[in-house]
Design an enzyme around this catalytic site. Structure first.
Site, short mmCIF file in Angstrom:
data_model
loop_
_atom_site.label_atom_id
_atom_site.label_comp_id
_atom_site.label_asym_id
_atom_site.label_seq_id
_atom_site.Cartn_x
_atom_site.Cartn_y
_atom_site.Cartn_z
N HIS A 174 -29.04 6.33 2.87
CA HIS A 174 -28.48 6.53 1.54
C HIS A 174 -28.54 8.04 1.26
CE1 HIS A 174 -29.90 2.18 0.87
NE2 HIS A 174 -28.64 2.21 1.25
N GLU A 177 -30.53 10.11 -1.34
CA GLU A 177 -31.99 10.06 -1.28
C GLU A 177 -32.50 11.23 -0.43
OE1 GLU A 177 -31.48 5.28 -1.84
OE2 GLU A 177 -32.50 5.99 -0.04
N HIS A 267 -36.48 6.35 2.60
CA HIS A 267 -35.56 6.18 1.46
C HIS A 267 -36.18 6.74 0.18
CE1 HIS A 267 -32.52 3.24 3.06
NE2 HIS A 267 -33.43 3.19 4.01
N GLU A 343 -40.35 4.09 0.81
CA GLU A 343 -39.68 4.44 -0.44
C GLU A 343 -40.47 5.51 -1.18
OE1 GLU A 343 -36.80 3.42 -1.53
OE2 GLU A 343 -36.36 1.62 -0.35
ZN LIG Z 1 -32.22 3.85 0.05
#
Ligand SMILES: [Zn+2]
Length: 383
Positions: A174, A177, A267, A343
């Protein structure tokens, strides 16, 4: 007075200008990804406002991809594009806004501290000069950028190549990010520090396969979540194609060639103000062996890095209900190995906040460096 001007024609630039006539009523819209409806990332410069009290509103924030991301969020700004600081930001459920008086004629605003494509190329060029590193071009993206893999090991060490564990780190599927690539930079700096004993042991026991940026096209285009064709790469792992998701196709193909004993996928999360991991416990092939490995990894990280925690996260996916199109689930299932999504917050780590900068590039780098310790804790148990 110089008229106000907003520019976005640079790496990851993205905003739509609705009205710039009144400094006290600057109206903007957050721009969608170029070929999908996801919208959250912004990055623009504003010129002609030295000493001018600005009132800036993002009118469509309530329709963005993650409206929960705006609660408690503070925008980032920079005068020199090197040092980014947070500014007080409000969200009323629909409109995101801030009041700010720039000190100089040109100021940059962004959703998060950017990680530019030039920095990406600099990172690859600098580490590729190390003796332990082999740079490999896996193929091209839809916009013609390189998909670069870094293969890193100490070939002179005691462990034979066949016995070495295959450890994969991928980041920035992504593209908005950006913290994920800062994480990789910090990881690589520590891994390639010849004075670091943890790195030396890991380079003996492992071959690292690192993809610092899984989505360079989306990153340059200023997308939050998709590549040039509008594909969300972390929903492409079950059946990627060269037409729609060559980034995943090429990396997956390489994984199938060399194998995977551990995979970390970095991420950022818009809403949760914490660092955490998500595993593949919902896979049909998830076993007590993988659960024990995952618990060892998390316990070792928790014990050695106060920026990591396990109390807050996505919760457990019931067995058999994993989405097989996610990288972590696909890798965990197909290689019967430990696979984790890492994350990091867009906002801050609420357990260890920094009001000046929030969560940022430097802190992401420190977290990336810290992940060597849980790797060391589990490396002998991976197979
Ligand atoms: Zn992500």
């Amino acid at each position: 007075m110089t008229p106000l001007h907003i520019s976005t024609q640079f790496d990851a630039g993205a905003i739509e200008v609705l009205s710039l006539a009144d400094p006290q009523d600057i109206q903007l819209n957050i721009r969608r990804d170029n070929a999908s409806d996801f919208a959250q990332w912004f990055h623009f410069s504003l010129q002609g406002a030295a000493g001018v009290a600005l009132s800036v509103r993002f009118l469509n924030a309530g329709q963005s991809a993650y409206p929960k991301g705006w609660a408690g969020y503070r925008a980032v700004a920079s005068y020199d594009r090197q040092r980014w600081f947070r500014i007080d930001t409000q969200f009323d459920g629909q409109v995101l806004s801030f009041d700010f008086t720039p000190e100089t004629q040109c100021i940059y605003f962004a959703y998060f501290e950017p990680y530019s494509y030039e920095r990406h190329l600099d990172l690859i060029a600098s580490v590729a000069r190390c003796g332990h590193v082999t740079q490999e071009r896996l193929g091209g993206t839809l916009d013609g950028r390189d998909m670069t893999l870094l293969r890193i090991t100490d070939a002179t060490a005691a462990t034979s190549l066949a016995q070495k564990k295959k450890v994969w780190l991928i980041a920035r599927q992504h593209p908005g990010e950006a913290m994920a690539e800062w994480f990789i930079e910090g990881f690589l700096q520590r891994l390639l520090d010849p004075a670091d004993p943890v790195a030396r042991v890991l380079l003996d026991k492992c071959v690292f396969h690192v993809v610092p940026n899984m989505n360079p096209d989306g990153a340059v285009r200023g997308n939050l979540r998709t590549n040039a064709a509008g594909a969300n790469l972390n929903r492409e792992w079950a059946a990627p194609s060269l037409e729609k998701s060559p980034e995943v196709f090429l990396v997956r193909q390489k994984m199938q060639q060399v194998g995977v004993d551990l995979c970390l996928d970095a991420h950022g999360d818009e809403a949760l103000p914490y660092n955490f991991v998500a595993g593949c416990e919902g896979n049909p092939g998830y076993t007590p062996r993988l659960e024990a490995l995952e618990n060892s990894f998390k316990a070792a990280w928790l014990a050695t890095c106060p920026d990591f925690q396990t109390a807050q996260g996505y919760g457990q996916t019931p067995l058999g209900q994993a989405n097989p199109t996610l990288a972590t689930n696909w890798v965990g299932q197909n290689f019967d190995c430990l696979a984790l999504t890492i994350e990091m917050p867009f906002k801050d780590n609420a357990n260890l906040p920094d009001v000046r900068v929030g969560w940022n590039g430097e802190r992401s780098k420190k977290l990336g460096a810290s992940v060597l310790l849980p790797l060391l804790a589990v490396v002998d148990q991976l197979r």
